[in-house]
Design an enzyme around this catalytic site. Structure first.
Site, mmCIF file in Angstrom:
data_model
loop_
_atom_site.group_PDB
_atom_site.id
_atom_site.type_symbol
_atom_site.label_atom_id
_atom_site.label_comp_id
_atom_site.label_asym_id
_atom_site.label_seq_id
_atom_site.Cartn_x
_atom_site.Cartn_y
_atom_site.Cartn_z
ATOM 1 N N GLY A 131 0.845 -1.132 -0.166
ATOM 2 C CA GLY A 131 -0.017 0.074 -0.006
ATOM 3 C C GLY A 131 0.831 1.339 -0.004
ATOM 4 O O GLY A 131 0.458 2.400 0.187
ATOM 5 N N ASN A 190 1.999 3.118 -2.524
ATOM 6 C CA ASN A 190 1.447 3.873 -3.620
ATOM 7 C C ASN A 190 -0.081 4.482 -3.013
ATOM 8 O O ASN A 190 -0.247 5.405 -3.095
ATOM 9 C CB ASN A 190 1.220 3.234 -4.876
ATOM 10 C CG ASN A 190 2.180 3.489 -5.890
ATOM 11 O OD1 ASN A 190 2.754 4.587 -5.755
ATOM 12 N ND2 ASN A 190 2.372 2.535 -6.499
ATOM 13 N N ASN A 215 -4.684 2.822 -13.934
ATOM 14 C CA ASN A 215 -3.263 1.904 -13.496
ATOM 15 C C ASN A 215 -1.960 2.608 -13.447
ATOM 16 O O ASN A 215 -1.985 3.138 -14.395
ATOM 17 C CB ASN A 215 -3.592 0.425 -13.777
ATOM 18 C CG ASN A 215 -2.674 -0.554 -13.270
ATOM 19 O OD1 ASN A 215 -2.411 -0.533 -12.031
ATOM 20 N ND2 ASN A 215 -1.820 -1.355 -14.104
ATOM 21 N N HIS A 267 2.012 1.203 -13.989
ATOM 22 C CA HIS A 267 2.707 -0.073 -14.333
ATOM 23 C C HIS A 267 4.313 0.349 -13.892
ATOM 24 O O HIS A 267 4.631 1.447 -14.411
ATOM 25 C CB HIS A 267 2.671 -0.434 -15.510
ATOM 26 C CG HIS A 267 3.229 -1.583 -15.838
ATOM 27 N ND1 HIS A 267 2.777 -2.894 -15.198
ATOM 28 C CD2 HIS A 267 4.457 -1.946 -16.517
ATOM 29 C CE1 HIS A 267 3.723 -3.962 -15.617
ATOM 30 N NE2 HIS A 267 4.646 -3.558 -16.293
#
Length: 196
Positions: free
Chosen positions: A18, A20, A109, A111
């Site tokens: 967690g 981010n 998202n 990546h």
């Protein structure tokens, strides 16, 4: 319905430690731009993100994969918190089609590589950084992208790069990439949401 106090709400989906998610939550708590992280959805009981989000006052729903894949259960939770945008931050399940449909263009998202390089099934976390080092790449970075039904293939919203030195190992590269995530991800989310 629109008031001066109206706040636009984000749900963060996460599966792991967690870091981010915490950075995103703190950013929107500090910046006060009319956007907040209203909910964290986690598919793993005991994941670090649960404690991080709870300590920052953000509600967490721990939901098994079967619950997340159940339209009645999942959409009810998202509606309860009036979610407008879904952000994946280390979420290791594919997003079900019914969520993709409901939130078309509103699921993003991050990546840990410069997609399309080092994306796809099995490419997450340390696996990505190991592949970058093994391939002899001279740069890597982050990609913020739209989420679709194909893993890591949605349109790119933002990329930032960092050099990979010949002496770097996967751990060093990971630290560099985490630095990019901390610097850019929350701001990119804000700018994206302000544009929709």
């Amino acid at each position: 319905m629109e008031t001066n106090e109206s706040v636009r709400k984000i749900a963060v989906f996460a599966s792991g430690t967690g870091t981010n998610a915490e950075n995103i939550i703190r950013y929107f708590q500090d910046v006060r731009c009319g956007i907040e992280v209203a909910l964290v959805v986690c598919n793993k009981a005991g994941a670090g993100v649960i404690e991080r989000a709870t300590s920052l006052g953000v509600p967490v729903r721990v939901m098994a994969a079967a619950e997340i894949r159940n339209p009645e259960q999942m959409l009810a939770v998202l509606d309860e918190y009036e979610i407008e945008l879904i952000v994946l931050a280390g979420f290791l399940l594919m997003v079900p089609d019914f969520i993709l449909g409901r939130y078309a263009g509103r699921i993003i998202n991050i990546h840990p590589s410069l997609l399309p390089k080092f994306g796809g099934k099995g490419m997450y976390g340390r696996h990505v950084h190991e592949a970058v080092v093994a391939s002899g790449e001279t740069e890597t970075g982050i990609t913020v992208h739209h989420v679709t039904d194909k893993c890591d293939e949605g349109g790119v919203i933002f990329q930032a790069s960092v050099a990979v030195d010949p002496s770097d190992d996967a751990e060093t590269v990971e630290a560099k990439v985490h630095g990019l995530e901390r610097k850019h991800f929350a701001r990119v989310i804000r700018e994206f949401m302000e544009g929709i």
